[in-house]
Design a protein around this motif. Structure first.
Motif: not given
Length: 778
Positions: A371-376, A523-524, A555-557, A559-563
């Motif tokens: 969940w905490f990644g680019p495919d969020q 990280a999430g 951290l969000c950037e 891991h590319d976690a856009q949401w």
């Protein structure tokens, strides 16, 4: 050459009134104008033949040598196809000479339309004959009906859909083509029959439950000789027994719904039939990987599933459409019930439901892990599409003896879905049921307690969340000191303190949780805890709030976690606001709001609207600020939460409200808040982003021209819980199209333009008209 005269042909006279199909008629005429072979495809009873005959009648003036209907349903041997067509075209003694040569000679140079009806069971012979005739006769055109395409070069295919189930622009959305068909056939059976305000919505529901299939609707209408519309509706769960006794003049397969589907079943190969029955275990659709994992084995190799799915699509058993990067397939409701009967009779149902549950448990666990990644955002979309299947997997686990831990594990793994989808109530109800049936200490129970507490916090139900913390402590003592259990308990305790506004208690707890998340390289959860820590630092002289907010964003950037990044931007904006940098705060929060997928994050949208209201107040834009606070309040309720339970934001809200009341006065303030509360979600966001200068709310519900029916009130209640049309369909055991139609009717009756308005209206009317019969999600 044949001796046909102008206008010759074999089109039968229509015995009943042709209803609807304006769009399909236009499409078919257009295709005939562009090509020489048009095939109408679709499942049994969908109305291919009737549509073909009407199209042929409308274009017959364009064919000087006539329009010729050749009915193939009774033909048992494809070897006799040529003779059958020749005889229908009145070529004389079929025993003389080669029938194919005579037929080719007859049509060559003639401008005629050949209508071949029901090609599916002599498909190869039909394809070969059509290809030969079109090659030999440049002026010949063919209109075919088939449950499967012919596969001839130049073929243009028109899939015939169900009858229109939404309004046709008339005074009531329920007066659609499907209802008109039912009413017309009912009047033929009972001359005293008429549509009324009382029976129209019931008949509309009958048509929806029957997927808008004309044959099924006509068979249902015939039952009005002995049953009321309401009685027919109540018996549709056993539709194959109910919908019998059609016209004695019709072919046997057109006299009952079961016979029509038996005909499709007989056209399938043994493996296609087996897959059809197994696919019935899915709720409202599936993708190819799911079909391969759940339905293969014991007679179907996994590598063969794709070809079998293609075969069922070709035979109009399965429907499919592209959803993003995946194709999604589904069995229409009636075909699914048919398959489910076959599955039960095979003795495989228990095994298939176990495979189904195991597959969707794996999907939920994979979503949680990634969940905490680019495919969020992709996971949010996928989980929403699979929501009915996840519900079915949960229901199965809860109904199986000794499967409480399975249910707890699945329900708890879906916490990402609850955050992204906002269905806090439903998530807690599943968790509550699972926790109640297995009270033995286990890691699964610990996780379920944590997730239930998290959802309770986000709802503002602090007492329930605190109760879960206490239960967690007892469980932790029984299971021993496990590092994962400790960090979960500390995190939840910190969140409870934060949402109570007890910042002095929250900060050390959340700081400890952050240290533990970092040590576990999680990280999430480190990002989430940093987010919460920043909100727990309201003192502008304390730099810790900024440090935590910037860590969250980093951290969000990384891991590319856009949401998650939208939440990080919001909390950084909140930190700037608390430090008096109101302009910069507004810029950051607007960036967060602009990047939010609205349907995935209504809770997050509410946060943005709230803080933008504070920023507007600080910029001396009092009316705008009050409007945004009203929009935020409505959006909190749509998300299943309330500002009164969010202690970390209450102080800021109260200060803003006091300033606005002082500047505007109580009456003007209340009016602006009310106007904001009546905005749709989309209107609220556009207004907050300053894409619209003033709110334009719809008329209030009490000005609507028609009340909601009991079923519509149920649907409104489920919309308020954040459910999609698919999820509503699964919850109420109706088709997806039925759910879509109910939502359309609610929008029309209440004068609304979005689901958010329905949800806000339902929340305002909780306990009265909106929810008096709304079911509780399991």
């Amino acid at each position: 050459m044949g001796g046909n005269v102008r206008g010759a042909g074999t089109l039968p006279v229509e015995m009943t009134r042709f209803i609807g199909r304006r769009h399909e008629l236009s499409q078919a005429r257009t295709l005939l104008s562009r090509g020489r072979l048009v095939t109408l495809t679709g499942p049994g009873g969908i109305g291919k033949t009737r549509l073909a005959l009407r199209v042929a009648a409308e274009v017959q003036r364009s064919f000087p040598r006539g329009v010729w209907l050749v009915e193939l349903a009774a033909l048992e041997d494809g070897n006799r196809l040529t003779q059958t067509v020749a005889a229908r075209l009145r070529l004389g003694n079929e025993a003389i000479g080669d029938p194919l040569a005579r037929l080719v000679d007859h049509v060559a140079g003639e401008r005629m339309l050949l209508v071949l009806d029901n090609c599916e069971h002599v498909l190869d012979a039909s394809a070969a004959l059509v290809a030969t005739l079109l090659t030999a006769a440049p002026d010949l055109q063919v209109l075919a009906t088939s449950r499967q395409t012919l596969g001839v070069a130049g073929e243009q295919v028109l899939p015939v859909p169900s009858m229109v189930l939404s309004g046709n622009g008339g005074p009531s959305p329920e007066l659609c083509d499907a209802v008109a068909l039912f009413a017309d056939r009912a009047a033929a059976m009972r001359p005293d029959f008429a549509l009324t305000g009382e029976n129209t919505s019931v008949i509309h529901e009958i048509c929806r439950r029957l997927d808008g299939v004309p044959l099924a609707i006509e068979l249902a209408a015939a039952r009005l000789r002995a049953l009321s519309a309401q009685e027919i509706l109540l018996r549709l769960d056993d539709r194959f027994t109910l919908l019998t006794a059609g016209s004695r003049a019709a072919l046997p397969r057109q006299q009952t719904l079961r016979a029509a589907i038996d005909w499709s079943h007989d056209l399938c190969t043994d493996q296609e039939r087996l897959l059809w029955s197994r696919l019935s275990v899915f709720s409202d659709g599936f993708d190819l990987p799911a079909a391969e994992r759940v339905c293969s084995g014991d007679g179907i190799r996994q590598r063969d599933v794709l070809d079998l799915v293609i075969g069922l699509v070709d035979k109009s058993v399965l429907a499919g459409e592209e959803r993003g990067a995946r194709m999604r397939y589904w069995l229409p409701d009636t075909l699914r019930q048919y398959g489910r009967e076959r599955l039960a009779a095979s003795g495989e149902e228990q095994k298939l439901r176990e495979r189904h549950r195991d597959h969707y448990r794996a999907v939920a666990e994979q979503a949680e892990a990634e969940w905490f990644g680019p495919d969020q955002l992709a996971w949010f979309t996928r989980l929403r599409a699979e929501h009915p299947n996840l519900q079915a997997a949960l229901e199965f686990s809860l109904g199986e003896h000794g499967q409480g831990r399975e249910a707890m594990g699945l329900a708890a793994s879906m916490w990402i879905h609850r955050l992204g989808f906002g269905s806090f109530d439903e998530g807690r109800q599943w968790l509550g049921r699972a926790l109640a049936i297995d009270e033995e200490p286990s890691p699964q129970r610990a996780k379920a307690l944590f997730v239930d507490g998290l959802l309770a916090v986000l709802q503002g139900d602090i007492s329930a969340a605190d109760s879960r913390v206490q239960q967690f402590r007892v469980l932790e003592s029984a299971l021993g000191e496990d590092p994962d259990l400790i960090r979960a308990r500390v995190t939840l305790a910190g969140l409870v303190a934060l949402f109570q506004g007890a910042f002095g208690q929250a900060v050390p707890l959340l700081a400890e949780a952050l240290t533990r998340h970092q040590a576990a390289e999680d990280a999430g959860n480190a990002a989430v805890t940093s987010f919460m820590l920043s909100t727990a630092c309201p003192d502008p002289d304390d730099p810790a709030g900024t440090v935590h907010a910037e860590r969250c964003l980093a951290l969000c950037e990384a891991h590319d976690a856009q949401w998650s990044r939208t939440h990080a931007l919001w909390v950084l904006g909140l930190d700037h606001y608390r430090h008096g940098r109101h302009r910069r705060a507004g810029t950051l929060v607007r960036h967060a709001l602009k990047d939010k997928p609205l349907s995935h994050d209504q809770w997050g949208v509410a946060q943005c609207l709230e803080v933008l209201g504070w920023c507007a107040s600080s910029a001396d834009r009092a009316e705008r600020a009050a409007t945004l606070l009203g929009a935020a309040d409505a959006t909190w309720r749509v998300a299943g939460s309330a500002l009164t339970g969010l202690g970390h934001l209450q102080a800021g809200h109260q200060q803003c409200e006091a300033a606005l009341r002082s500047e505007l006065g109580d009456t003007a303030y209340a009016a602006a808040v009310e106007a904001g509360g009546r905005l749709t979600l989309e209107q609220s966001v556009a207004y907050a982003l300053e894409e619209s200068s003033a709110p334009t709310p719809p008329p209030p519900a009490d000005e609507a021209s028609a009340p909601l029916t009991r079923r519509e009130r149920q649907v409104a209640g489920l919309v308020a819980q954040g459910m999609t049309n698919k999820e509503i369909a699964a919850e109420l055991t109706i088709s997806r199209r039925t759910a879509e139609g109910h939502v359309e009717h609610i929008l029309t009756k209440l004068g609304f333009t979005s689901r958010a308005q329905i949800a806000a209206w339902a929340a305002r009317n909780h306990g009265s008209d909106a929810h008096d019969s709304a079911p509780t999600a399991p």
